[in-house]
Motif scaffolding. Structure first.
Motif, PDB file in Angstrom:
ATOM      1  N   SER A  96       1.114  -1.185  -0.238  1.00 48.21           N
ATOM      2  CA  SER A  96       0.428  -0.145  -0.005  1.00 48.21           C
ATOM      3  C   SER A  96       1.132   1.281  -0.203  1.00 48.21           C
ATOM      4  O   SER A  96       0.528   2.385  -0.552  1.00 48.21           O
ATOM      5  CB  SER A  96      -1.187   0.171   1.343  1.00 48.21           C
ATOM      6  OG  SER A  96      -0.139   0.219   2.614  1.00 48.21           O
ATOM      7  N   ILE A  97       1.935   1.261   0.919  1.00 45.26           N
ATOM      8  CA  ILE A  97       2.496   2.786   1.024  1.00 45.26           C
ATOM      9  C   ILE A  97       3.259   2.376  -0.702  1.00 45.26           C
ATOM     10  O   ILE A  97       3.757   4.148  -1.452  1.00 45.26           O
ATOM     11  CB  ILE A  97       4.266   1.821   1.862  1.00 45.26           C
ATOM     12  CG1 ILE A  97       3.004   2.286   3.249  1.00 45.26           C
ATOM     13  CG2 ILE A  97       5.151   3.421   1.591  1.00 45.26           C
ATOM     14  CD1 ILE A  97       4.541   2.238   4.508  1.00 45.26           C
ATOM     15  N   LEU A  98       3.687   1.041  -1.323  1.00 44.56           N
ATOM     16  CA  LEU A  98       4.362   1.691  -3.003  1.00 44.56           C
ATOM     17  C   LEU A  98       3.300   2.039  -3.538  1.00 44.56           C
ATOM     18  O   LEU A  98       4.111   2.791  -4.081  1.00 44.56           O
ATOM     19  CB  LEU A  98       5.190  -0.282  -2.833  1.00 44.56           C
ATOM     20  CG  LEU A  98       5.771  -0.209  -3.865  1.00 44.56           C
ATOM     21  CD1 LEU A  98       7.600   0.379  -4.457  1.00 44.56           C
ATOM     22  CD2 LEU A  98       6.280  -1.343  -5.088  1.00 44.56           C
ATOM     23  N   VAL A  99       1.941   1.612  -3.302  1.00 41.18           N
ATOM     24  CA  VAL A  99       1.237   1.623  -4.459  1.00 41.18           C
ATOM     25  C   VAL A  99       1.012   3.281  -4.060  1.00 41.18           C
ATOM     26  O   VAL A  99       0.945   4.394  -5.246  1.00 41.18           O
ATOM     27  CB  VAL A  99       0.066   1.462  -4.387  1.00 41.18           C
ATOM     28  CG1 VAL A  99      -1.139   2.495  -5.062  1.00 41.18           C
ATOM     29  CG2 VAL A  99       0.297  -0.088  -4.756  1.00 41.18           C
ATOM     30  N   ARG A 100       1.003   4.444  -2.919  1.00 37.31           N
ATOM     31  CA  ARG A 100       1.010   5.369  -2.734  1.00 37.31           C
ATOM     32  C   ARG A 100       2.147   6.626  -2.809  1.00 37.31           C
ATOM     33  O   ARG A 100       1.656   7.239  -4.072  1.00 37.31           O
ATOM     34  CB  ARG A 100       0.356   5.469  -1.142  1.00 37.31           C
ATOM     35  CG  ARG A 100       0.112   6.758  -0.730  1.00 37.31           C
ATOM     36  CD  ARG A 100      -0.385   7.039   0.901  1.00 37.31           C
ATOM     37  NE  ARG A 100       0.634   5.675   1.419  1.00 37.31           N
ATOM     38  CZ  ARG A 100       0.369   5.291   2.404  1.00 37.31           C
ATOM     39  NH1 ARG A 100      -0.810   4.408   2.313  1.00 37.31           N
ATOM     40  NH2 ARG A 100       1.221   4.890   3.386  1.00 37.31           N
ATOM     41  N   GLU A 101       3.076   5.580  -2.961  1.00 39.11           N
ATOM     42  CA  GLU A 101       4.036   6.128  -3.518  1.00 39.11           C
ATOM     43  C   GLU A 101       4.716   6.329  -5.166  1.00 39.11           C
ATOM     44  O   GLU A 101       4.342   7.743  -5.159  1.00 39.11           O
ATOM     45  CB  GLU A 101       5.543   5.883  -2.898  1.00 39.11           C
ATOM     46  CG  GLU A 101       6.104   6.308  -0.946  1.00 39.11           C
ATOM     47  CD  GLU A 101       5.509   7.467  -1.034  1.00 39.11           C
ATOM     48  OE1 GLU A 101       6.679   8.336  -1.411  1.00 39.11           O
ATOM     49  OE2 GLU A 101       5.418   8.062  -0.152  1.00 39.11           O
ATOM     50  N   ASN A 102       4.127   5.198  -5.706  1.00 36.76           N
ATOM     51  CA  ASN A 102       4.179   5.353  -7.642  1.00 36.76           C
ATOM     52  C   ASN A 102       2.894   6.232  -7.573  1.00 36.76           C
ATOM     53  O   ASN A 102       2.962   6.700  -8.636  1.00 36.76           O
ATOM     54  CB  ASN A 102       3.598   4.311  -7.445  1.00 36.76           C
ATOM     55  CG  ASN A 102       4.934   3.120  -8.098  1.00 36.76           C
ATOM     56  OD1 ASN A 102       5.965   3.431  -7.408  1.00 36.76           O
ATOM     57  ND2 ASN A 102       4.991   1.844  -7.524  1.00 36.76           N
ATOM     58  N   ASN A 103       1.940   6.286  -6.935  1.00 37.04           N
ATOM     59  CA  ASN A 103       0.531   7.425  -7.714  1.00 37.04           C
ATOM     60  C   ASN A 103       0.685   9.556  -7.086  1.00 37.04           C
ATOM     61  O   ASN A 103       1.317   9.917  -8.370  1.00 37.04           O
ATOM     62  CB  ASN A 103      -0.504   7.378  -6.370  1.00 37.04           C
ATOM     63  CG  ASN A 103      -0.870   6.129  -7.039  1.00 37.04           C
ATOM     64  OD1 ASN A 103      -1.230   5.727  -7.623  1.00 37.04           O
ATOM     65  ND2 ASN A 103      -1.538   5.728  -5.635  1.00 37.04           N
ATOM     66  N   LYS A 104       2.052   9.310  -6.381  1.00 39.00           N
ATOM     67  CA  LYS A 104       2.797  10.540  -6.557  1.00 39.00           C
ATOM     68  C   LYS A 104       4.192  10.761  -7.270  1.00 39.00           C
ATOM     69  O   LYS A 104       4.097  11.696  -8.074  1.00 39.00           O
ATOM     70  CB  LYS A 104       3.659  10.924  -4.239  1.00 39.00           C
ATOM     71  CG  LYS A 104       2.531  10.273  -3.492  1.00 39.00           C
ATOM     72  CD  LYS A 104       3.334  10.437  -2.527  1.00 39.00           C
ATOM     73  CE  LYS A 104       2.822  10.881  -1.001  1.00 39.00           C
ATOM     74  NZ  LYS A 104       3.667  10.548   0.404  1.00 39.00           N
ATOM     75  N   LEU A 105       4.637   9.903  -7.108  1.00 36.49           N
ATOM     76  CA  LEU A 105       5.556   9.978  -8.559  1.00 36.49           C
ATOM     77  C   LEU A 105       4.760  10.815 -10.156  1.00 36.49           C
ATOM     78  O   LEU A 105       5.009  11.502 -10.343  1.00 36.49           O
ATOM     79  CB  LEU A 105       6.419   8.725  -8.708  1.00 36.49           C
ATOM     80  CG  LEU A 105       7.499   8.386  -9.477  1.00 36.49           C
ATOM     81  CD1 LEU A 105       8.548   9.810  -9.001  1.00 36.49           C
ATOM     82  CD2 LEU A 105       8.194   7.567  -9.741  1.00 36.49           C
ATOM     83  N   GLN A 106       4.441   9.143  -9.689  1.00 34.50           N
ATOM     84  CA  GLN A 106       3.408  10.034 -11.118  1.00 34.50           C
ATOM     85  C   GLN A 106       2.624  10.831 -10.990  1.00 34.50           C
ATOM     86  O   GLN A 106       2.450  12.084 -12.498  1.00 34.50           O
ATOM     87  CB  GLN A 106       2.105   8.843 -11.415  1.00 34.50           C
ATOM     88  CG  GLN A 106       2.585   7.600 -11.999  1.00 34.50           C
ATOM     89  CD  GLN A 106       3.040   7.218 -13.237  1.00 34.50           C
ATOM     90  OE1 GLN A 106       3.398   7.828 -13.990  1.00 34.50           O
ATOM     91  NE2 GLN A 106       4.611   6.037 -12.568  1.00 34.50           N
ATOM     92  N   ALA A 107       2.147  11.682 -10.142  1.00 35.21           N
ATOM     93  CA  ALA A 107       1.824  13.435 -10.231  1.00 35.21           C
ATOM     94  C   ALA A 107       2.783  14.023 -10.411  1.00 35.21           C
ATOM     95  O   ALA A 107       2.651  14.752 -11.362  1.00 35.21           O
ATOM     96  CB  ALA A 107       1.115  13.062  -8.911  1.00 35.21           C
ATOM     97  N   LEU A 108       4.201  14.056  -9.699  1.00 33.94           N
ATOM     98  CA  LEU A 108       4.790  14.932 -10.121  1.00 33.94           C
ATOM     99  C   LEU A 108       5.280  14.912 -11.330  1.00 33.94           C
ATOM    100  O   LEU A 108       5.874  15.835 -12.257  1.00 33.94           O
ATOM    101  CB  LEU A 108       6.360  14.409  -8.993  1.00 33.94           C
ATOM    102  CG  LEU A 108       5.892  14.288  -7.347  1.00 33.94           C
ATOM    103  CD1 LEU A 108       6.925  13.740  -6.520  1.00 33.94           C
ATOM    104  CD2 LEU A 108       5.731  16.584  -7.262  1.00 33.94           C
ATOM    105  N   LYS A 109       5.337  13.714 -12.166  1.00 39.59           N
ATOM    106  CA  LYS A 109       6.289  13.785 -13.455  1.00 39.59           C
ATOM    107  C   LYS A 109       5.141  13.971 -14.638  1.00 39.59           C
ATOM    108  O   LYS A 109       5.242  14.809 -15.305  1.00 39.59           O
ATOM    109  CB  LYS A 109       6.059  12.122 -13.941  1.00 39.59           C
ATOM    110  CG  LYS A 109       7.024  10.880 -13.351  1.00 39.59           C
ATOM    111  CD  LYS A 109       7.314   9.480 -14.015  1.00 39.59           C
ATOM    112  CE  LYS A 109       8.234   9.060 -13.233  1.00 39.59           C
ATOM    113  NZ  LYS A 109       8.514   7.323 -13.692  1.00 39.59           N
TER     114      LYS A 109
END
Length: 165
Positions: A96-109
């Protein structure tokens, strides 16, 4: 005042180690009592200290061995889907932490791409003759402009449908 960070190392002095263990047990029990009282939840806790001088394991059970055994047997008597409904494993927690961090990464990209496109458009507006773009960047800029045009057109059509005086 903030507390100093606890150094995680084995306490060499036996009496200090036992005193620290006793304090930490008491703190855990107090926290668990607070959670049980505030959340109206049933819980139990077992702490195994490890083998003592007599060769037996020292263990502490809260609230009592009988109540803990009753709670555990009640829990084990539930169907599997009910037992695991609110249970989370370490693996699920990390996923769940990994999914949340990937979502943040995609938003930043996405934000970075948008800022890059705005920078390119700004450069084109100011010095259009001297700006040289690779074909990939040119294609991205084209689609970004098309997207902006669609957004503007949809806003215009929605404002006309509202019927401003």
């Amino acid at each position: 005042m903030a507390r100093a960070r606890v150094k995680l190392a084995r306490i060499l002095n036996e009496s200090k180690r036992q005193a620290t263990l006793k304090k930490r047990k008491e703190a855990l029990i107090k926290k668990l009592q607070t959670i049980c009282m505030e959340c109206r939840a049933e819980s139990c806790m077992m702490i195994c200290d490890g083998p003592n001088d007599l060769g037996t394991n020292d263990s502490m059970v809260w609230p009592s061995r009988q109540e803990a055994a009753t709670m555990i047997s009640r829990f084990l008597s539930l169907p599997e889907h009910q037992r695991s409904k609110k249970m989370i494993t370490h693996e699920k927690f990390l996923e769940s932490i990994l999914v949340r961090e990937n979502n943040k990464l995609q938003a930043l990209k996405r934000k970075n791409d948008q800022m890059e496109m705005e920078d390119i458009l700004h450069k084109l507006l100011i010095e259009s003759a001297s700006v040289k773009l690779e074909s990939e960047k040119l294609t991205q800029t084209y689609f970004y402009i098309e997207d902006l045009i669609q957004k503007i057109e949809s806003k215009e059509s929605s404002s006309q449908n509202v019927g401003f005086p």
